[in-house]
Design an enzyme around this catalytic site. Structure first.
Site, PDB file in Angstrom:
ATOM      1  N   GLU A 193       0.838  -1.340  -0.200  1.00  0.00           N
ATOM      2  CA  GLU A 193      -0.087  -0.052  -0.228  1.00  0.00           C
ATOM      3  C   GLU A 193       0.863   1.211  -0.032  1.00  0.00           C
ATOM      4  O   GLU A 193       0.490   2.186  -0.550  1.00  0.00           O
ATOM      5  CB  GLU A 193      -0.787   0.109   1.130  1.00  0.00           C
ATOM      6  CG  GLU A 193      -2.106  -0.666   0.811  1.00  0.00           C
ATOM      7  CD  GLU A 193      -1.810  -2.236   1.303  1.00  0.00           C
ATOM      8  OE1 GLU A 193      -0.823  -2.591   1.759  1.00  0.00           O
ATOM      9  OE2 GLU A 193      -2.712  -2.916   1.077  1.00  0.00           O
ATOM     10  N   HIS A 233     -12.188  -4.258   7.313  1.00  0.00           N
ATOM     11  CA  HIS A 233     -12.750  -4.000   5.964  1.00  0.00           C
ATOM     12  C   HIS A 233     -13.981  -3.390   5.737  1.00  0.00           C
ATOM     13  O   HIS A 233     -14.882  -3.534   4.853  1.00  0.00           O
ATOM     14  CB  HIS A 233     -12.761  -5.438   5.158  1.00  0.00           C
ATOM     15  CG  HIS A 233     -11.358  -6.213   5.105  1.00  0.00           C
ATOM     16  ND1 HIS A 233     -10.702  -6.682   6.390  1.00  0.00           N
ATOM     17  CD2 HIS A 233     -10.373  -6.171   3.988  1.00  0.00           C
ATOM     18  CE1 HIS A 233      -9.677  -7.174   5.905  1.00  0.00           C
ATOM     19  NE2 HIS A 233      -9.471  -7.173   4.597  1.00  0.00           N
TER      20      HIS A 233
END
Lengths: 324, 334
Positions: free
Chosen positions: B66, B135
């Site tokens: 990321e 999430h």
């Protein structure tokens, strides 16, 4: 390939300029004209100088926090750099006063620097990715200290750059210390260059005090990168003469060690090479005098620029125009 | 600019995909990268078929990295490209906070305006059903203080397309938060090439009695609440700022001047949430217009549970919004 006489003379000149600029900044600090935190690159000048001599103007440089030499070698304007240390609107960042890490000049490929150590790995890999996807042949060079190579960003970037064969050159300035922590107490391997093995990319270890050795290694990496051969990791072993920042008491180093570092001053080594090639001490004195005049003139010009007002705080947060 | 053509009905997902296709076609500097966005087409299917259409050089997978996805996007933008990067879940923005807050948002400013970062970070956010605490978050509040960043949060398919196109053409970095529960929602999308400006509020429902400020998934929840309230004789105006940065305070303020009552609704947690700061700003600047204390309606101060029976209890629904509006009528100033 050794540097040409002209390249070596210019390297000597850039090193002199860098030494004088740092001296000027220290005077500004002493006189109360500047209240910046200077991370001196004294002793490490050969690295930025040798590396940038192997780049084109449009090649992209993400320089380190110890980056005065690197900025000068890539072509930053002197009064812009000095103006920023003085916090003047004529400075490279328009008076924000962070010139040592945040001066940019797009035309010279000066892309800026990450204030958080290790932040530059992903940025510089991204710039290499950008050039690759745009289909041009620019390369990206990132100069960083060995301490920051312990960030996870190094791994993410090295993996992706190797995978995508990005036109990327990583140039590590290993001066042996992460601020105060010795290299051996912070890093699992003696040579940062060893890590290249993990990514299947070529690496080199060079004497960071030797401008020609640095230039040669970077030139080879640039050729590989421009030709589509992917990234290279170069580790330049070097010596920091001053503290991590000005005011650092350096209690973690012996006086002998610092004295030994002075004996390997990269500018003196460059001078010896030039003398061996037939230049005279008078030639070098001329260069030093020219640089002295340049830096004095730039200091005066920088000092004449006004200080910013509070409105400056809000300028440049967003682009001046919005498309939509 | 809006279309006069007969509107087509598209899903939010299809509208986003269309925006990407049009911008990839229009500008060769645009590229798309992220985890699984290549041949697989993205975990939520937004980039389906794009690698086939534009090739691996323009639409490609990244490693699970990321920091690289966002930081590499910043670097590529500095090099002159216009990257659209995808974080597989908005929660993963927390991994890349240095790249988002210290690099994307600040690069222009800290380098004295000498560099631009035309980067779009697409990130699916919010509750979908059973995806759990890492999430499912709605976390725009972490970016409200990123003064060099734009934060777009479209509520409809038409806005999703027009705003994504505008974001790609914008010279500033844009965090583009797509609410996962909206991907299958369908709505009219003009057929022509249009842009929806970032930071300009929409008013999906006009009303004279109370101003409900809300965005993303909570727009449709608030519109349902407005229907319930209309049956009771309360006409709610729903203002959707289409994201939170820049925030259209003029549109919100002028609505409040007319209605005198303010309710702010969002999916993310109430504590440290955007509603609190927005209410504070409006109380400071429009106190005279207020007929009642403003009300925040937001996610509870807890994490999103994996249990899909508990999950919906965490965030507001039409009933809780309507109840909050009724409270705003009950609380008269002394």
């Amino acid at each position: 390939m050794p540097m040409t006489d002209e390249q070596l003379l210019n390297a000597y000149r850039i090193m002199e300029r860098s030494i004088l600029v740092e001296q000027a900044i220290l005077r500004f600090i002493e006189d109360g004209d500047s209240r910046v935190l200077l991370h001196s690159g004294r002793g490490q000048e050969a690295i930025g100088t040798g590396a940038c001599a192997a780049l084109r103007d449009d090649d992209m440089l993400f320089y380190s926090h110890r980056g005065v030499t690197q900025l000068l070698a890539k072509g930053i304007s002197l009064d812009g750099l000095l103006g920023d240390f003085l916090g003047r609107v004529g400075g490279a960042t328009g008076g924000l006063g962070a010139g040592i890490v945040h001066a940019v000049d797009a035309a010279k490929g000066l892309m800026g620097s990450s204030g958080t150590l290790g932040g530059g790995f992903v940025m510089s890999a991204g710039a290499a990715l950008g050039a690759q996807r745009l289909g041009d042949d620019r390369v990206s060079l990132h100069i960083f200290g060995e301490g920051s190579a312990n960030r996870g960003t190094f791994h993410e970037s090295a993996n992706a750059a190797a995978l995508w064969k990005l036109p990327m050159i990583w140039l590590c300035e290993n001066n042996g210390y992460s601020v105060s922590v010795p290299h051996r107490e912070a890093t699992s391997v003696e040579d940062v260059a060893d890590r290249a093995l993990a990514y299947g990319i070529p690496s080199r270890i060079v004497d960071g005090q030797d401008v020609e050795a640095v230039h040669e290694a970077v030139a080879e990496a640039v050729e590989r990168a421009r030709g589509g051969g992917g990234p290279t990791l170069i580790e330049a072993k070097t010596l920091r003469i001053r503290g991590h920042y000005e005011g650092d008491p350096q209690t973690y180093r012996s006086k002998d060690e610092i004295a030994a570092a002075r004996l390997r001053d990269p500018q003196k080594l460059a001078a010896e090479r030039l003398i061996a090639r037939g230049r005279t001490e008078a030639d070098l004195a001329d260069i030093r005098a020219e640089e002295q005049r340049l830096v004095e003139a730039a200091s005066a010009k920088a000092m004449a620029s006004p200080k910013p007002d509070a409105q400056r705080l809000y300028e440049g947060l967003l682009a001046p125009r919005s498309v939509a | 600019m809006t279309s006069s053509d007969a509107p087509r009905i598209l899903s939010y997902r299809a509208a986003l995909r269309e925006a990407l296709i049009e911008e990839l076609q229009r500008d060769s500097k645009v590229f798309v990268m992220g985890q699984d966005v290549g041949p697989f087409g993205g975990v939520f299917g937004v980039t389906k078929g794009l690698t086939e259409m534009f090739g691996k050089n323009r639409v490609f997978d990244t490693p699970i990295s990321e920091n690289l996805i966002v930081g590499g996007g910043v670097g590529a933008a500095l090099a002159g490209a216009r990257p659209v990067v995808e974080l597989q879940y908005a929660d993963f923005a927390l991994i890349a906070m240095d790249e988002i807050l210290n690099k994307a948002a600040k690069w222009r400013y800290m380098h004295g305006g000498g560099q631009a970062v035309p980067l779009v970070i697409r990130a699916p956010e919010g509750i979908l059903g059973g995806l759990g605490p890492e999430h499912s978050q709605s976390l725009a509040q972490y970016f409200w203080g990123a003064f060099g960043l734009k934060v777009a949060m479209p509520a409809t398919p038409a806005d999703a397309k027009g705003m994504l196109k505008a974001a790609i053409r914008d010279d500033d970095p844009v965090l583009f938060l797509e609410n996962k529960s909206l991907y299958n929602k369908r709505g009219p999308v003009p057929a022509d090439d249009y842009l929806t400006p970032l930071g300009v509020a929409a008013t999906p429902r006009k009303g004279k009695d109370v101003t409900i400020v809300t965005w993303s998934r909570m727009v449709s929840v608030s519109l349902q609440a407005a229907e319930l309230l209309a049956a009771e004789g309360i006409e709610a105006e729903v203002i959707d700022p289409r994201g939170v940065r820049p925030l259209d305070l003029d549109a919100i303020g002028s609505s409040l001047e007319r209605t005198g009552r303010l309710v702010v609704v969002h999916e993310g947690p109430v504590t440290g949430g955007i509603a609190g700061e927005l209410v504070a700003q409006l109380v400071e600047t429009r106190f005279g217009a207020l007929k009642a204390a403003p009300v925040r309606v937001a996610g509870l101060d807890a994490y999103v549970p994996q249990n899909i029976e508990l999950e919906p209890l965490l965030t507001p629904d039409a009933q809780t919004v309507a109840e909050a509006v009724r409270r705003s009528f009950a609380r008269q100033p002394a």
